[in-house]
Write an enzyme that holds these catalytic residues in place. Sequence first.
Site, PDB file in Angstrom:
ATOM      1  N   HIS A 134       0.445  12.347 -27.147  1.00 46.23           N
ATOM      2  CA  HIS A 134       0.435  10.943 -26.694  1.00 46.23           C
ATOM      3  C   HIS A 134       0.092   9.990 -27.838  1.00 46.23           C
ATOM      4  CE1 HIS A 134       0.104  11.578 -22.073  1.00 46.23           C
ATOM      5  NE2 HIS A 134       1.341  11.382 -22.459  1.00 46.23           N
ATOM      6  N   GLU A 174       9.461  19.511 -23.491  1.00 47.58           N
ATOM      7  CA  GLU A 174       8.699  19.827 -22.267  1.00 47.58           C
ATOM      8  C   GLU A 174       9.130  21.181 -21.702  1.00 47.58           C
ATOM      9  OE1 GLU A 174       6.080  18.484 -21.090  1.00 47.58           O
ATOM     10  OE2 GLU A 174       6.046  16.350 -21.568  1.00 47.58           O
ATOM     11  N   ARG A 234       0.817  -1.233   0.000  1.00 45.16           N
ATOM     12  CA  ARG A 234       0.000   0.000   0.000  1.00 45.16           C
ATOM     13  C   ARG A 234       0.841   1.269   0.000  1.00 45.16           C
ATOM     14  NH1 ARG A 234      -3.178  -3.263   3.466  1.00 45.16           N
ATOM     15  NH2 ARG A 234      -4.970  -4.020   2.287  1.00 45.16           N
ATOM     16  N   HIS A 282       9.168  11.168 -26.243  1.00 41.35           N
ATOM     17  CA  HIS A 282       8.036  11.870 -25.635  1.00 41.35           C
ATOM     18  C   HIS A 282       8.035  13.372 -25.981  1.00 41.35           C
ATOM     19  CE1 HIS A 282       4.941  12.508 -22.544  1.00 41.35           C
ATOM     20  NE2 HIS A 282       5.623  13.583 -22.190  1.00 41.35           N
ATOM     21  N   LYS A 314       6.133  23.956 -13.153  1.00 41.31           N
ATOM     22  CA  LYS A 314       5.289  22.778 -12.915  1.00 41.31           C
ATOM     23  C   LYS A 314       4.838  22.709 -11.452  1.00 41.31           C
ATOM     24  CE  LYS A 314       4.687  17.874 -13.568  1.00 41.31           C
ATOM     25  NZ  LYS A 314       5.069  16.638 -14.231  1.00 41.31           N
ATOM     26  N   ASN A 325      -1.253  19.444 -19.568  1.00 40.91           N
ATOM     27  CA  ASN A 325      -1.526  18.547 -20.705  1.00 40.91           C
ATOM     28  C   ASN A 325      -1.401  19.264 -22.037  1.00 40.91           C
ATOM     29  OD1 ASN A 325      -2.041  16.262 -19.162  1.00 40.91           O
ATOM     30  ND2 ASN A 325      -4.152  16.920 -18.763  1.00 40.91           N
ATOM     31  N   ARG A 352      -4.150  21.776 -13.089  1.00 39.95           N
ATOM     32  CA  ARG A 352      -3.098  20.859 -13.556  1.00 39.95           C
ATOM     33  C   ARG A 352      -3.335  20.411 -14.999  1.00 39.95           C
ATOM     34  NH1 ARG A 352       0.231  16.132 -10.333  1.00 39.95           N
ATOM     35  NH2 ARG A 352       1.602  15.690 -12.089  1.00 39.95           N
ATOM     36  N   HIS A 383      -0.348  17.457 -25.167  1.00 38.83           N
ATOM     37  CA  HIS A 383      -0.282  16.024 -24.893  1.00 38.83           C
ATOM     38  C   HIS A 383      -1.405  15.206 -25.521  1.00 38.83           C
ATOM     39  CE1 HIS A 383       2.927  17.121 -22.219  1.00 38.83           C
ATOM     40  NE2 HIS A 383       3.125  15.861 -21.874  1.00 38.83           N
ATOM     41  N   LYS A 432       3.010  11.927 -10.523  1.00 41.54           N
ATOM     42  CA  LYS A 432       2.230  10.992 -11.356  1.00 41.54           C
ATOM     43  C   LYS A 432       3.125   9.803 -11.671  1.00 41.54           C
ATOM     44  CE  LYS A 432      -0.983  13.739 -14.145  1.00 41.54           C
ATOM     45  NZ  LYS A 432      -1.261  14.114 -15.543  1.00 41.54           N
ATOM     46  N   GLU A 434      -5.218  16.903 -10.694  1.00 40.89           N
ATOM     47  CA  GLU A 434      -5.686  17.256 -12.037  1.00 40.89           C
ATOM     48  C   GLU A 434      -7.204  17.417 -12.099  1.00 40.89           C
ATOM     49  OE1 GLU A 434      -3.318  15.393 -15.165  1.00 40.89           O
ATOM     50  OE2 GLU A 434      -5.098  15.443 -16.421  1.00 40.89           O
TER      51      GLU A 434
HETATM   52  N1  LIG Z   1       5.078  11.083 -14.630  1.00 39.49           N
HETATM   53  C1  LIG Z   1       5.009  12.181 -15.344  1.00 39.49           C
HETATM   54  O1  LIG Z   1       4.480  13.208 -14.913  1.00 39.49           O
HETATM   55  C2  LIG Z   1       5.618  12.198 -16.725  1.00 39.49           C
HETATM   56  C3  LIG Z   1       5.790  13.405 -17.401  1.00 39.49           C
HETATM   57  C4  LIG Z   1       6.407  13.385 -18.646  1.00 39.49           C
HETATM   58  C5  LIG Z   1       6.831  12.183 -19.205  1.00 39.49           C
HETATM   59  N2  LIG Z   1       6.627  11.021 -18.516  1.00 39.49           N
HETATM   60  C6  LIG Z   1       7.082   9.745 -19.077  1.00 39.49           C
HETATM   61  O2  LIG Z   1       8.511   9.771 -19.155  1.00 39.49           O
HETATM   62  C7  LIG Z   1       8.909   8.855 -20.172  1.00 39.49           C
HETATM   63  C8  LIG Z   1       9.968   9.515 -21.027  1.00 39.49           C
HETATM   64  O3  LIG Z   1      11.070   9.839 -20.219  1.00 39.49           O
HETATM   65  P1  LIG Z   1      12.531  10.005 -20.880  1.00 39.49           P
HETATM   66  O4  LIG Z   1      12.454  10.909 -22.028  1.00 39.49           O
HETATM   67  O5  LIG Z   1      13.444  10.306 -19.763  1.00 39.49           O
HETATM   68  O6  LIG Z   1      12.759   8.575 -21.517  1.00 39.49           O
HETATM   69  P2  LIG Z   1      13.563   7.246 -21.066  1.00 39.49           P
HETATM   70  O7  LIG Z   1      13.469   7.014 -19.623  1.00 39.49           O
HETATM   71  O8  LIG Z   1      13.073   6.195 -21.989  1.00 39.49           O
HETATM   72  O9  LIG Z   1      15.076   7.615 -21.437  1.00 39.49           O
HETATM   73  C9  LIG Z   1      15.394   7.976 -22.756  1.00 39.49           C
HETATM   74  C10 LIG Z   1      16.725   7.354 -23.176  1.00 39.49           C
HETATM   75  O10 LIG Z   1      17.783   8.015 -22.499  1.00 39.49           O
HETATM   76  C11 LIG Z   1      18.705   7.044 -21.986  1.00 39.49           C
HETATM   77  N3  LIG Z   1      19.361   7.692 -20.828  1.00 39.49           N
HETATM   78  C12 LIG Z   1      18.857   7.918 -19.595  1.00 39.49           C
HETATM   79  N4  LIG Z   1      19.718   8.666 -18.886  1.00 39.49           N
HETATM   80  C13 LIG Z   1      20.791   8.890 -19.666  1.00 39.49           C
HETATM   81  C14 LIG Z   1      22.016   9.622 -19.517  1.00 39.49           C
HETATM   82  N5  LIG Z   1      22.266  10.334 -18.415  1.00 39.49           N
HETATM   83  N6  LIG Z   1      22.896   9.636 -20.551  1.00 39.49           N
HETATM   84  C15 LIG Z   1      22.624   8.959 -21.711  1.00 39.49           C
HETATM   85  N7  LIG Z   1      21.472   8.289 -21.928  1.00 39.49           N
HETATM   86  C16 LIG Z   1      20.577   8.254 -20.918  1.00 39.49           C
HETATM   87  C17 LIG Z   1      17.869   5.843 -21.696  1.00 39.49           C
HETATM   88  O11 LIG Z   1      18.644   4.653 -21.691  1.00 39.49           O
HETATM   89  C18 LIG Z   1      16.871   5.871 -22.850  1.00 39.49           C
HETATM   90  O12 LIG Z   1      17.399   5.232 -23.979  1.00 39.49           O
HETATM   91  C19 LIG Z   1       7.673   8.479 -20.959  1.00 39.49           C
HETATM   92  O13 LIG Z   1       7.264   7.187 -20.588  1.00 39.49           O
HETATM   93  C20 LIG Z   1       6.638   9.489 -20.480  1.00 39.49           C
HETATM   94  O14 LIG Z   1       5.327   9.000 -20.533  1.00 39.49           O
HETATM   95  C21 LIG Z   1       6.049  11.010 -17.290  1.00 39.49           C
END
Ligand SMILES: NC(=O)c1ccc[n+]([C@@H]2O[C@H](COP(=O)([O-])OP(=O)(O)OC[C@H]3O[C@@H](n4cnc5c(N)ncnc54)[C@H](O)[C@@H]3O)[C@@H](O)[C@H]2O)c1
Length: 366
Positions: free
Chosen positions: A244, A173, A109, A254, A219, A237, A233, A240, A131, A229
């Site tokens: 998405h 972003e 939990r 992303h 943010k 989006n 909030r 998005h 999130k 949201e």
């Molecule tokens: N929770 C939220 O509020 C929220 C907001 C925006 C996006 N997201 C989510 O985040 C995800 C995208 O995140 P992301 O863009 O970080 O993608 P990711 O986590 O897939 O990382 C992108 C790439 O960068 C590489 N990487 C990571 N750190 C590195 C570093 N320091 N040096 C070199 N390479 C590195 C990883 O191996 C991967 O290939 C999506 O799933 C999206 O839906 C969530």
Amino acid sequence: MFAEIRVKGRQGESLVKIGAIDAAAEFPQSDIATLLVTEPEVLRLHGGRLPSFPRILVARGEEAKSVEGLEALWSAFYEADLDRDARILAVGGGAVSDLAGFAASTWKRGITFEYLPTTLLAMVDAAVGGKTAIDFRGRKNLVGSFCQPRRVLCDVAFLDTLSDLEFASGMGEVIKHALLAGGEYLSLIEGLEGRRPRADSGPGREALEAIVAGSIACKAAIVNRDEREEGDRRLLNLGHTIGHALESILEIPHGHAVAAGLASAIRLAERRGGCEPSLLPRIESLLRVWGLPSSVGEAIGISRKAREGGPAADEPWLRKTIASAVAADKKRSGDGIRFVLPHDPAAMEIIRIPLAELEAFVRETL
Ligand SMILES: NC(=O)c1ccc[n+]([C@@H]2O[C@H](COP(=O)([O-])OP(=O)(O)OC[C@H]3O[C@@H](n4cnc5c(N)ncnc54)[C@H](O)[C@@H]3O)[C@@H](O)[C@H]2O)c1
């Protein structure tokens, strides 16, 4: 420390630190049982500077955010016999923090979790705001929770190993936040003129910290007004709804998907009237200097699938698929969908758009 920002949540506050992180000082060997969750690429590049807790590896990238990825993590928690006082430290991009945060928020939990984000996108967005989620049946973030990480430690030194593509994705972003905030932050981002700062020099580190801190401040201010949201909030989006759909179908990063969604949202605002005519060219040129797509067609152009001889922008089935994916968005209710329309920097409107209008717009503007 460059900055500390607090994010309020129903189940507790989250402390976000931006600056050089001294792992030994932040994570003294204590009696808190801690598991470090990361992925192979982050371990390869930065393993030497991570705190020495037992490590669990998850898949790299979006693949981690699956039912199988979640089950593997829960199984690792089970094997480690994690009790309710234990802590998870997620080190990686948004995929790792979304998955590990969800696993931790549901284990017994909910146990404490902290993030050490390693991508620009995770620092400015995914790790902040509470999130968590995995994808389900091809739909992004369909299963998840609102739960704040205890701490988020942003050290821009991680960013120097990011590819230009992944750095640009984070800028997608950042530009969204700059458009929401307007004023000095938008000017700061425009002033970069597409030049990527590096943390290995003093001025570069300062520039990166200012980018990250400004985005997080934007943010956090919104999340502090509305964690769940239910109101403001929804502004986050912006870009998005279309973004998405593009991310899932085209398998593009992303931030690239959000960039195309952002420019499309401005075009839709123009079509409906009330949008400043200077806004679209201003944001298009900001996206362009970072190599980000400013239309659905450009997003298709950069997709891996398209490069492999997959869909071309003029294929009718693709327009139809993207239009239906937009219509299936989580923000849909009945025959309408909540949509953020930008009129000018810092001037947004959240309205309910008929699904038929949005689908037609996406098909026509491809
Ligand atoms: N929770 C939220 O509020 C929220 C907001 C925006 C996006 N997201 C989510 O985040 C995800 C995208 O995140 P992301 O863009 O970080 O993608 P990711 O986590 O897939 O990382 C992108 C790439 O960068 C590489 N990487 C990571 N750190 C590195 C570093 N320091 N040096 C070199 N390479 C590195 C990883 O191996 C991967 O290939 C999506 O799933 C999206 O839906 C969530």
